[in-house]
Design an enzyme around this catalytic site. Structure first.
Site, PDB file in Angstrom:
ATOM      1  CG  ASP A  29      -2.278   0.672   0.916  1.00 18.74           C
ATOM      2  OD1 ASP A  29      -2.242   1.881   0.654  1.00 18.74           O
ATOM      3  OD2 ASP A  29      -3.327   0.015   0.947  1.00 18.74           O
TER       4      ASP A  29
ATOM      5  CG  HIS B  71      -0.928   1.406  -3.356  1.00 18.79           C
ATOM      6  ND1 HIS B  71      -2.171   1.133  -2.825  1.00 18.79           N
ATOM      7  CD2 HIS B  71      -0.550   0.272  -4.019  1.00 18.79           C
ATOM      8  CE1 HIS B  71      -2.527  -0.122  -3.144  1.00 18.79           C
ATOM      9  NE2 HIS B  71      -1.547  -0.643  -3.858  1.00 18.79           N
TER      10      HIS B  71
END
Length: 402
Positions: A227, A250
């Site tokens: 993430d 991310h």
């Protein structure tokens, strides 16, 4: 007189031995082994850690104390909250060995693994050998397919809550069940020389999450997760991210802001000297659709992209995959600066400014940007409702900026 002197020396020796047996109060070092920890990776050492912390935190007569986790051992520790305030002005947790979390099947229901609460003057250091092993794989394999919130009960590995004057440095965090490190409602926090790792497909494993905090600095670290490498949430201000290698993951995100109807407030965020490698996003700002509040004075400077899916993103229409609210308005974004951004984009769209029609995306400044396609082709920018200007050489050209 000789008998009296001998008796005094004998009593002094007994006192010295009793101090050593109590865990090393003489030199201010409290070794978890002295409080019953086995460090064999199987025995539950939670109580020993709690007792060692209680002694170290409560130690008086010294300006500093240290809780020592010895090298070459693995300590199985369940969810634990290390409470302050402490008697000493500085307390150090020195993790030389490995602290291992229980597997998912043995979890007690807490949403954190290790939490420091209301501690002022805290250092957690691994001296480059310490490791926090969250055993996240025991959680991820049971996640539901297609539902983002399926592992919402998975714990965050290390939480710093309501603390001040904190330094986290020189340790590794591996395979946290969910977020690796969360800084919440805290101030004057430095995180440096950290190595944070989890597989690229591991769910919600943010490297560092900052929430309702100020004067936070994340520097000189390598973060590879499933993430955000760093996420900065609402009511955070004066946050610096400097010298990070990020990927996979991310990217670095300001937001998402305005979740659950909250009024967002984020300001004075400085992201610089970051290298994104094979990430899904790079420099990203995301706000929930139809929310309110503001995010201002945010800069991304000296950024390098290597094969990044979406290098530069502003998204004012962020929505949960299961719920699309029918709302108008947006979190107001202003004074957003991008300077000296270079590298390659995996997709043709290298810059995507997707702003609301409400006029809430203003004073966007872009200076010296060159992002080409990883396959050698050209790139483009999409720009909707953003207001601002460009200077220097900017490629791809951003059509809605002056």
């Amino acid at each position: 007189m000789g008998i009296i002197r001998t008796a005094i020396l004998f009593l002094a020796a007994l006192a010295w031995c009793s101090v050593l047996a109590a865990g090393g109060e003489v030199d201010g070092v409290f070794n978890v082994n002295d409080y019953g920890a086995r460090g064999d990776g199987v025995t539950d050492d939670t109580k020993a850690f709690v007792h060692a912390w209680t002694a170290a935190c409560g130690a008086r007569g010294s300006s500093a104390s240290t809780l020592l986790v010895p090298a070459a051992k693995s300590f199985l520790v369940g969810p634990t909250r290390f409470n302050g305030p402490c008697a000493s002005t500085r307390i150090t947790v020195q993790v030389m060995g490995t602290i291992t979390a229980p597997p998912a099947g043995a979890w007690s229901g807490k949403n954190y693994w290790l939490m420091f609460y209301k501690v002022h003057g805290l250092t957690v250091t691994g001296d480059s050998t310490g490791l926090l092993d969250g055993r996240g794989g025991t959680w991820w394999r049971n996640k539901c397919k297609g539902y983002a919130d399926c592992i919402s009960k998975a714990p965050t590995a290390l939480v710093v809550m309501s603390c001040a004057d904190v330094e986290l440095r020189q340790f590794r965090s591996k395979d946290s069940p969910q977020m690796h490190i969360a800084v919440s409602q805290s101030s004057k926090v430095q995180l440096t020389q950290l190595t944070i790792t989890a597989p690229g497909d591991s769910p919600n494993t943010d490297g560092v999450h900052i929430d309702r905090s100020e004067d936070v600095r994340v520097s000189r670290s390598t973060i590879s997760t499933g993430d955000d490498c760093v996420s900065i949430s609402s009511r955070s201000r004066f946050v610096t991210v400097d010298g990070i290698v990020c990927g996979p993951g991310h990217g670095i995100s300001v937001g998402s802001l305005g979740k659950n109807g909250a009024t967002a407030s984020v300001e004075y965020i400085d992201v610089k000297n970051v290298h994104f490698i094979n990430t899904t996003n790079g420099a990203r700002i995301k706000t929930w659709k139809g929310r309110k509040g503001y995010a201002k004075s945010i800069s991304f400077t000296d950024i390098k992209f290597t094969n990044v899916d979406n290098p530069v993103v502003i998204n004012q229409f962020y929505v949960d995959r299961h719920h699309v609210p029918n709302m108008v308005g947006a979190v107001a974004l202003s004074n957003i600066t991008y300077k000296n951004l270079k590298g390659t984009s995996k997709h043709q769209t290298a810059v995507d400014f997707n702003c609301s029609e409400s006029g809430s995306c203003t004073k966007i400044h872009v200076n010296s940007v060159e992002i080409t396609a990883a396959d050698g082709g050209g790139t483009m920018a999409r720009c909707q409702n953003a207001q601002g200007d460009t200077s220097g050489y900017v490629y791809p050209k951003i059509p809605c900026l002056r």
